[in-house]
Write a protein that holds these residues in place. Sequence first.
Motif, short mmCIF file in Angstrom:
data_model
loop_
_atom_site.label_atom_id
_atom_site.label_comp_id
_atom_site.label_asym_id
_atom_site.label_seq_id
_atom_site.Cartn_x
_atom_site.Cartn_y
_atom_site.Cartn_z
N ARG A 1 0.84 -1.20 0.00
CA ARG A 1 0.00 0.00 0.00
C ARG A 1 0.88 1.25 0.00
NH1 ARG A 1 -1.77 3.47 3.75
NH2 ARG A 1 -0.92 2.21 5.47
N THR B 1 -1.89 6.16 -2.30
CA THR B 1 -2.94 5.38 -2.95
C THR B 1 -4.20 6.23 -3.06
OG1 THR B 1 -2.09 3.27 -2.16
CG2 THR B 1 -4.42 3.34 -2.77
N GLY B 2 -4.79 6.28 -4.22
CA GLY B 2 -5.96 7.11 -4.44
C GLY B 2 -5.63 8.39 -5.18
N ASN B 3 -4.36 8.79 -5.15
CA ASN B 3 -3.93 9.95 -5.90
C ASN B 3 -3.97 9.61 -7.40
OD1 ASN B 3 -1.44 11.36 -7.36
ND2 ASN B 3 -2.13 12.72 -5.73
N THR B 4 -4.31 10.57 -8.24
CA THR B 4 -4.47 10.30 -9.67
C THR B 4 -3.42 10.98 -10.54
OG1 THR B 4 -6.04 12.14 -9.87
CG2 THR B 4 -6.95 9.94 -9.43
#
Length: 348
Positions: free
Chosen positions: A239, A243-246
């Motif tokens: 992880r 994580t979740g950043n684009t």
Amino acid sequence: MKPRILLLFSIFALTSCKREPKISPSGTVSISELVRYSEDQAGLHLTSGNYTYDFKKNQLPFKKIILLNASMAGYISELDARNLIAGVTSPEYIYDEKIRTLLKEGKIRNVGNDQKYDVEKIISLKPDAVFTNHIASFDNTYQLLKNNGIQVVFLDEYREQEPLQKTAYLRLFGKFLGKDEEAGKKYDEIAHHYQSLKKLALQAKQKPAVLANEMYGDVWYLPGGKTSVARFISDANARYILTGNTDEKAVTMSFEEVYAKSGGVQYWVNAGNHTSKKEMLTMNPFYSKLDVFSKGKIYGISGKEKGQANDFFESGNLRSDLVLKDYIRIFHPELLPGYTLTYMKEMQ
């Protein structure tokens, strides 16, 4: 480029399903969104970024080439086509031993560095093609080479965010160098190995938290959540803290912002090519405040170095399977017992 400059350059640039070159109904092969090519009776047609090329059949395969950046040497070495290289820039940053030997023997010439190319020498070598990343400040030099009948081919492989898409440039070099069959076979082997390793990583019982890259001055350049570094970490079943950043480029943060996100981090990877944790502290004493610095494990990219040359930026460009294998060995050592890291090295 110098190691730290090259590392920073890569951080800016870098910083699931099987990704194979796709063949459209029209016969066009897509290496990625940036690069595609097709063949017909006239020859090979290539689109690379904003540039298009039409190579006539009698122009290929190339018999003599020049590399203006070391990162492309890995593709040539993998295809065992070193004898086609007439010149390189900054030879001190070439890792491949056979290319280094050819340089010592004078069979490959030094044609400048990342600050200035020796245009007269390049022209005198009469290459069929010069391969390079596009650097705007060299546009006048590129034009001068073109005016002298030299084909300048821009391939910005460092911009690719899917690991196997960067590997797929092997297929394109295979077309250029008359190594089509070998390139296809090697790509398939690497891609198969990558997918097998990705499946292996899913067997891990834990998914550790990971921090990446390091600070330059007062700024920490973290790989965005859609960069190749983030994808490697995800494929290794860990992880990443973003994580979740684009973003498909580096995300800039202050030390305080990274510190706030680093709680519970067990691994810190791509922490430069430092020789030790002590050396890291001489660069930035604030690192000692991170729990991962004292309680976790830190890995740099100095596993394969010779002087100023680092193979992570050479063969590591296309051996995405070995890069992934390193990450899996780091995050889940129980899955690869006895495996020795290839490009990474633990900081002591």
